[in-house]
Structures are given as C-alpha cells and as structure tokens.
Design an enzyme around this catalytic site. Structure first.
Site, short mmCIF file in Angstrom:
data_model
loop_
_atom_site.label_atom_id
_atom_site.label_comp_id
_atom_site.label_asym_id
_atom_site.label_seq_id
_atom_site.Cartn_x
_atom_site.Cartn_y
_atom_site.Cartn_z
N VAL A 125 131.66 40.11 24.37
CA VAL A 125 132.69 39.77 23.54
C VAL A 125 133.37 38.33 24.25
O VAL A 125 133.50 37.12 23.26
CB VAL A 125 133.99 40.65 23.67
CG1 VAL A 125 135.23 39.99 22.99
CG2 VAL A 125 133.59 41.78 23.24
N LYS A 180 141.53 54.18 22.46
CA LYS A 180 142.09 53.65 21.47
C LYS A 180 143.13 54.30 20.85
O LYS A 180 144.22 53.85 20.29
CB LYS A 180 140.76 53.16 20.42
CG LYS A 180 139.80 52.46 21.08
CD LYS A 180 138.58 52.06 20.39
CE LYS A 180 137.71 51.04 20.84
NZ LYS A 180 136.33 51.21 20.32
N1 HSE Z 1 131.93 50.32 22.57
C1 HSE Z 1 132.91 50.15 21.63
C2 HSE Z 1 132.35 50.82 20.30
C3 HSE Z 1 133.19 48.87 21.59
O1 HSE Z 1 131.22 51.08 20.42
O2 HSE Z 1 133.47 50.81 19.49
C4 HSE Z 1 134.48 48.39 20.68
O3 HSE Z 1 135.57 48.80 21.13
#
Ligand code: HSE
Length: 403
Positions: free
Chosen positions: A11, A198
């Site tokens: 990123v 998340k």
């Molecule tokens: N490893 C995470 C995914 C990256 O595959 O969604 C993005 O947050």
C-alpha cells in the site's frame, strides 16, 4: 504540502505511485502540490524512483515542513507509538492500518481532536471502497440498525477460486498473496481476524461505542467443506465470510462467521477481491457499498483521498468520535437471533424444534441439511440437543444472512 510515508510495502508504495502519477489532479483537488519528502522503511529500495528513504523515524517527526504522514506499516507496534508522537507534534496522520484503528482508535482520534488536526482511516475498511467517510458524513442523520458484509478481499478471492474455478485452498491463497491482497500473515485473513478488526471499526462509527475486538466471536473460512458448498448450491445459497454488527438493546453485538447468503441477495454475486457492505438504518432503509476490497492501487487511492482531505482541513478537526470501550457496551449476542443451516449425519429425526429438513446428500444418503427459523443461542442449543439425542451428529452449522 510535504508528506511522509511510513512503510513502503504494497500500500505504501502504491501511495507513492498515486501521488506521482496524479500530481496534476492533486494540485487541482487540494490547491497545492503534494511532495513525498520522506519514506520510512528498514529495507533498501535501490531501484525506486524515490530518493528520500530513511530508517530513522525522527527525520519525519522533526521535519517542520511535513504536515501529513501516511502510516501504511501495519500492526500495532511501532505504528501506535509513531502515530501518537506525530499527532502530538501537530501532524495529520492517515492510515490503512485497521489493527491500529481497532485497538487504539479512540485515543488517537481524541488526540487529533484536541490538537485540531486529523486522524483519517478510509483505507482501513473495504480497500478502495468509500465506506468510512460516508459513515461519518453522509449517513450521520439517522440511526443505523445493522451492518453486514464481505470485508476481506483475500478470503472472498479464495472462496471464489475454490468453489467456482475448482482451485485448491493453498493455490488460491498463494495467488491472493501474489496479487498483494493478503496480510503479511495470511492467518489474519483466513481465520477472520482481519474482518473482525474491520467490523469493530464500522460498529464504533455506526453506534458510537468502541468494541474490544478480541471479544468479537470470530470464525474464518477454513472449516467450510465441499459438502457444505454442495448443499448451499442445492438450496440456492452462496457461502461468504461475513462481518456483522447490530444493536442489542443499549449494547452492540458484532461477529464474524461464514454464512449462507441467498443467491438473490446482492452479496451473493460479490466475487474475487471485491467487498460489499450493507448498511441498514431506521430511516435510511438499505444502502450497499461495493468495490475492490484489497490491492495496491485501490487501497492507495483511499489513502491519498485522506491526504487530500487532511490538506483541505489543515487547521480543522473533522469530528470522528466514539465512546471508549466499556464492557457494558459489548453484547455477547445470546439474544441476537439468526436463522441457521446445519449439515447433519444420521437418520433424520421426525421432529427438529425450530428447524426443518430441506435436503439430503446425493452421494451420501446419510447426510441431510436443516434450515431453521430465527433462533437465539438457547433455541439453537435446544435444536442441537434434540438432534444429538436422535443419534445424529452436527457436522457443520452456519448462519443465514441477507434474506
Ligand atoms: N488482507 C486484506 C484483505 C487487505 O484481503 O481484505 C485489505 O484490508
């Protein structure tokens, strides 16, 4: 505006690329050029077009011309210490680091508010999908009731490759890693921990209360079998890894689980690295966000959008706020009802309280599937007890979502 990037991985290097490639657009959008002045990384990048690498965090902290710092290091340490020092020094920080936001977001947002600067984290959930900003701006007029969705690109890519293209788990995971989707340790993806962080962030934004993500019930995709997929297909469902949060009285419940999603739900058609998030609100009804949930440039775009926002709000704190964690705020989910799918071996009993036999396996006549009505934990326990008393074995149990 001089900016710095901490962490030049997938990123972080994407952020450098987007800043250079889109310089003209950025000048138009924020009224001044954006220059990468420092890149912090312990590795060497002799072939990079950037010549501003450093291994010393103090080069960034002590440069008075750096106003915005991008944190794409991942993990809590040392990202937490660095972020806190930068905010205390009056520098805006933007991040894609969901683990840090989920762990220390309350405190870091408080510091940013006190200093009249910003801690922004659009890229921490849903990769390139705008979801964080809509949550604290466009959707703030009313109360959300529920958020559920596919929040991890790696596992959605793996499930798609395995069940639509017949690839093995290992080779699908390797491809996701090659494409830059997976976490440094992909256990966080496949065991659901990434989705868990998340959904904790979305729950805090939606309901105004921090959750302890280590207490969120979390199950990944490793126990899904081909038999479950065959039953799901037969019954008209897809299987997706889902993050869900909802109000439970005055508290908030969040969970991560593989779920059966009806084929006519928009979530069922979300494949590969794409994520889809449904927000339900009392007045709002249902809104869905869809796009690439992982990957270098989509995620870097979300990070750079936050850089632009920080530049537009140099001396203004964009209020993002939630209450600090209190165990009273986090529900264990005992009373949150779900409908379930169960795959069971044995001879189907005549009576299954709250559930109905809906299909038998073709090749193994001894297995059958049950779909239940909406049950709380005690209702599900009673059903499982009854099934076991009939000398049957529950081979798998997944929730139904999106009906
Ligand atoms: N490893 C995470 C995914 C990256 O595959 O969604 C993005 O947050």
């Amino acid at each position: 505006m001089k900016i710095a990037i901490m962490g030049f991985g997938v990123v972080g290097s994407g952020v450098g690329e987007v800043v250079v490639k889109n310089q003209e657009t950025l000048i138009n959008r924020c009224g001044e050029p954006v220059e990468v002045a420092h890149i912090l990384d312990l590795r060497d990048f002799p072939d990079s077009e950037f010549k501003c690498f450093t291994k010393d965090f103090n080069d960034i902290l002590n440069d008075p011309e750096v106003g915005v710092v991008v944190e794409t290091m991942g993990g809590v340490n040392p990202a937490y210490d660095f972020t806190k020092k930068l905010l205390l020094a009056g520098k805006h920080v933007v991040t894609s680091n969901k683990e840090l936001v989920a762990t220390h977001g309350t405190e870091l947002l408080d510091i940013a508010r006190e200093r009249n600067i910003n801690y922004l984290f659009e890229a921490s959930v849903g990769g390139g999908i705008p979801i964080i900003r809509p949550m604290y701006s466009c959707l703030t007029a009313g109360e959300a009731t529920d958020i559920f969705g596919i929040l991890n690109g790696t596992t959605n890519y793996i499930l798609t490759q395995m069940f639509q293209c017949g690839e093995s788990f290992e080779s699908a995971l390797k491809a996701a890693q090659r494409k830059g989707y997976a976490e440094a340790d992909p256990t966080a993806d496949v065991e659901g921990f990434d989705t868990c962080r998340k959904i904790a962030i979305l729950a805090a934004l939606a309901f105004g209360k921090a959750l302890d993500y280590t207490k969120i019930s979390t199950e990944g995709i490793t126990k899904i079998t081909a038999d479950d997929v065959a039953f799901a297909e037969k019954l008209g469902y897809a299987i997706k890894l889902i993050g869900h949060c909802t109000k439970d009285g005055d508290a908030v419940y969040a969970a991560v689980f593989p779920a059966l999603v009806p084929k006519n739900s928009p979530l069922a058609g979300i494949n590969d690295v794409f994520n889809g998030i449904i927000v339900r609100g009392e007045d709002l009804g249902e809104v869905m966000f869809y796009g690439r949930g992982a990957g270098k440039l989509p995620t870097a775009n979300a990070v750079v959008a936050d850089v632009v926002d920080a530049i537009k709000h140099k001396r203004v704190n964009v209020i993002i706020k939630w209450d600090k964690y209190d165990e009273k705020h986090q529900s264990s989910g005992e009373n949150v009802p779900y409908a379930y799918y169960l795959r069971i071996s044995g001879k189907a009993p005549a009576n299954i309280p709250g559930g109905k036999v809906v299909a038998f396996s073709e090749n193994k006549q001894t297995e059958f599937a049950v779909l239940t009505e909406s049950l709380t934990k005690s209702g599900l326990d009673a059903l499982v007890c009854e099934v076991k008393a009939s000398e049957c074995e529950v081979l798998s149990c997944m929730r139904l979502i999106g009906e």
